[in-house]
Design a protein around this motif. Structure first.
Motif, mmCIF file in Angstrom:
data_model
loop_
_atom_site.group_PDB
_atom_site.id
_atom_site.type_symbol
_atom_site.label_atom_id
_atom_site.label_comp_id
_atom_site.label_asym_id
_atom_site.label_seq_id
_atom_site.Cartn_x
_atom_site.Cartn_y
_atom_site.Cartn_z
ATOM 1 N N LYS A 129 3.274 -9.493 -4.396
ATOM 2 C CA LYS A 129 2.418 -10.673 -4.336
ATOM 3 C C LYS A 129 3.084 -11.737 -5.324
ATOM 4 O O LYS A 129 3.212 -11.526 -6.324
ATOM 5 C CB LYS A 129 1.091 -10.474 -4.470
ATOM 6 C CG LYS A 129 0.165 -9.446 -3.659
ATOM 7 C CD LYS A 129 -1.022 -9.120 -4.322
ATOM 8 C CE LYS A 129 -1.764 -8.020 -3.275
ATOM 9 N NZ LYS A 129 -3.143 -7.874 -3.630
ATOM 10 N N GLU A 130 3.208 -12.891 -4.647
ATOM 11 C CA GLU A 130 3.873 -14.062 -5.461
ATOM 12 C C GLU A 130 2.556 -14.814 -6.085
ATOM 13 O O GLU A 130 1.525 -14.578 -5.520
ATOM 14 C CB GLU A 130 4.848 -15.016 -4.540
ATOM 15 C CG GLU A 130 5.902 -14.394 -4.002
ATOM 16 C CD GLU A 130 6.849 -15.371 -3.465
ATOM 17 O OE1 GLU A 130 6.217 -16.217 -2.518
ATOM 18 O OE2 GLU A 130 8.033 -15.376 -3.439
ATOM 19 N N ASP A 149 0.430 -17.739 -6.785
ATOM 20 C CA ASP A 149 -0.093 -18.756 -6.188
ATOM 21 C C ASP A 149 -0.376 -20.128 -7.163
ATOM 22 O O ASP A 149 -1.146 -19.884 -8.035
ATOM 23 C CB ASP A 149 -1.117 -18.696 -5.173
ATOM 24 C CG ASP A 149 -1.855 -19.755 -4.364
ATOM 25 O OD1 ASP A 149 -0.855 -20.937 -4.324
ATOM 26 O OD2 ASP A 149 -2.942 -19.856 -3.938
ATOM 27 N N THR A 165 4.579 -21.476 -4.412
ATOM 28 C CA THR A 165 4.374 -20.041 -5.062
ATOM 29 C C THR A 165 5.752 -19.675 -5.951
ATOM 30 O O THR A 165 6.822 -20.005 -5.537
ATOM 31 C CB THR A 165 4.057 -18.784 -3.980
ATOM 32 O OG1 THR A 165 5.181 -18.726 -3.210
ATOM 33 C CG2 THR A 165 2.857 -19.211 -3.118
#
Length: 590
Positions: free
Chosen positions: A448-449, A451, A456
């Motif tokens: 998951k990058e 935010d 991102t």
């Protein structure tokens, strides 16, 4: 003293005569100790790095975030226990644009003069000045920002004149401390002059940041409870952040990395023990003859055992020192993945030294004590003649293998004849299988990058953990290849008489080579069956999610491991068959 001197000289002479053999345990134990040292060092590394940063930047003991123009700031500066303060400084959270990114960041207005509390340390460029911005180092590193780049805040462009670090807020990606009420999102930190901050805010109300220094830094939580319960807040919203909370937030950057390295260190220790056990088995004949010679000149079994063990204990001590040093030197590179703290080489803690010494001794003694004791207990005549031991096959093995092809028949019997070596090889395969399973499980989870609003950014925590897993896996792979070579050579040496007789009866060199590869592969199978579930359990022990890797990946990795074991075993097996059977028989007769 004379007794000890003789033991020392014999051990040193043996090491000098066979320096190549000494490198195997030295390298293996050093890598295992270094990895364990890294993992244990990271348990306190964040607090140590934060303390250095806090001292260098006059970090606050408590940061108070106030809503708007609050009269509470004056009350807090006069609260019992406060000895110094800085601010309140106007700050707001907004999206900034730099190098093609639109990312959330706290923008804080500061004085150009040095503050008594929380004076960020400039690591590159200069401190804030009119028309110039300073960006937090971890944030700058993630964005690729350098001094001279231009960032835009609400249509106002400012050149970056400096890069700095601070202990007033958590490191990137949690350094946006100007978001006000509600949960905080990921963000960075930028400092401007007070006038530039007001001009760039575009009328935003923002918050006020007040940095407090207490007479007793250890009493921050008590201070927060006191000012929260007394008539300091009234109807005004305020958020307090004591410095221990900042340390806790920074430590979350390493919450998976430390345990992973510790587990990796023990897996490397298993691989090191397997390699050392294979080396001891390879030197068994030499041990027996040396034990016989020592007994012939009057040495007791205890003296014989001491002489044989003496050559490993110094190597273990040297490897432990090298591993501790390597771990201490490498630790600063892993302590602060976001580059927001001051790191440096420090001496390992006493607990780390003890754990490293225990690991090294476990590796050395678990692999050497059994063969050494057996060599010391043999009679002088048996040790000098080194007579071949009778084959020991499990009951029913002859009938079970009678109709197999020659290569498989020999391979199964070689595997069954030395169960101790098979168990050792299985544990070595289990270690690399467990690490590869953990790596595949980690890679199977989408990263998951982070935010940051419009844009991102990559999660540096996941990237660092991925690199650590890959490094441990590569180290285990190298040790496994080395172990397979040593185990293959040991198996060929111990089965030399048997395989020579088989060759004299008509078996081809290719069949002998295949048989030795089959024996190694059969030992690897139970290792895979043990290592795959062990890898899942180890991964779940350090992860918050119980994920499963794709079974296709696991099956492919298992096949690659088996093929690698068989391919690595070819070399020592082929070297064994280079000579003719007659030459081996004449050598044994002589």
């Amino acid at each position: 003293m004379g007794h000890l001197l003789v033991i020392w000289r014999l051990a040193v002479r043996d090491l000098c005569r066979h320096p190549g053999e000494a490198l195997v345990p030295l390298i293996a134990v050093t890598v295992a100790v270094a990895t364990l040292t890294l993992g244990l060092a990271l348990t306190t590394a964040t607090e140590t790095a934060y303390a250095k940063t806090r001292a260098a930047t006059a970090g606050p003991d408590v940061t108070a975030t106030l809503a708007g123009e609050s009269p509470l700031a004056g009350k807090l500066t006069q609260a019992p226990g406060v000895v110094a303060y800085a601010g309140p400084y106007f700050a707001f959270s907004t999206a900034i644009r730099v190098r093609g990114f639109d990312v959330r960041s706290a923008v804080e207005g500061r004085d150009t003069a040095t503050a008594p509390v929380d004076q960020p340390l400039v690591t590159e460029g200069t401190w804030v000045r009119d028309g110039g911005a300073v960006i937090e180092r971890g944030f700058a590193q993630a964005l690729g920002v350098r001094v001279g780049d231009v960032l835009t805040i609400n249509q106002r462009s400012l050149p970056v004149v400096g890069i700095a670090i601070s202990a007033a807020n958590a490191v990137y990606p949690g350094s946006d401390n100007a978001q006000g009420r509600g949960p905080s999102d990921y963000g960075g930190k930028v400092w401007l002059t007070a006038a530039d901050a007001k001009a760039a805010s575009a009328g935003a109300v923002g918050v006020r940041l007040l940095y407090l220094k207490l007479a007793d830094p250890a009493a921050t939580r008590q201070f927060v409870r006191f000012v929260s319960t007394q008539d300091f807040t009234g109807e005004t919203w305020v958020q307090y952040r004591p410095w221990p909370q900042t340390v806790e937030d920074d430590a979350r950057m390493l919450r998976f990395l430390g345990p992973t390295l510790v587990l990796g260190g023990w897996l490397l220790a298993v691989a090191a023990a397997v390699g050392l056990a294979a080396l001891v088995a390879l030197r068994a004949t030499r041990y027996n003859r040396r034990a016989g010679l020592l007994k012939a000149v009057g040495a007791t079994p205890d003296t014989v055992a001491a002489v044989l063990l003496a050559q490993y204990l110094p190597l273990t001590a040297v490897a432990t020192l090298l591993g501790l040093t390597l771990g201490a030197v490498t630790a600063p590179e892993l302590t602060d993945p976001s580059a927001g703290l001051i790191t440096g080489v420090s001496m390992p803690a006493s607990g780390t030294v003890v754990a490293a010494a225990i690991l090294a001794l476990v590796v050395a003694l678990s692999s050497t004590v059994g063969p050494v004791v057996r060599a010391a207990r043999r009679s002088t005549v048996q040790a000098l003649t080194d007579a071949a031991s009778a084959p020991a096959h499990p009951s029913g093995i002859t009938s079970a293998t009678a109709y197999l092809p020659t290569s498989l028949l020999l391979g199964v019997r070689l595997f069954a004849r030395r169960p101790g070596r098979a168990v050792s090889a299985a544990f070595g395969t289990a270690a690399i299988a467990a690490m590869i399973t953990g790596l595949l499980t980690f890679r199977s989870v989408p990263v998951k990058e982070l935010d940051f609003g419009t844009s991102t950014l990559a999660d540096i925590r996941a990237a660092q953990l991925s690199r650590a897993l890959l490094a441990i896996t590569v180290a285990l792979g190298v040790l496994s290849i080395l172990n397979t070579l040593v185990l293959g050579w040991s198996a060929a040496a111990q089965a030399r008489r048997t395989l020579t007789v088989v060759r004299s009866l008509g078996a081809t060199p290719g069949q002998v080579v295949t048989a030795l590869c089959v024996a190694q592969s059969l030992a690897a199978l139970p290792g895979l069956l043990l290592g795959i579930p062990a890898g899942l359990v180890l991964y779940w022990s350090v992860s918050i999610e119980m994920n499963l890797p794709p079974m296709g990946w696991v099956a492919a990795a298992s096949l690659v491991i088996l093929l690698a074991v068989a391919a690595t075993a070819v070399l020592p097996a082929w070297l064994h068959t280079r000579g003719s059977a007659g030459s081996f028989l004449r050598a044994d007769a002589a």
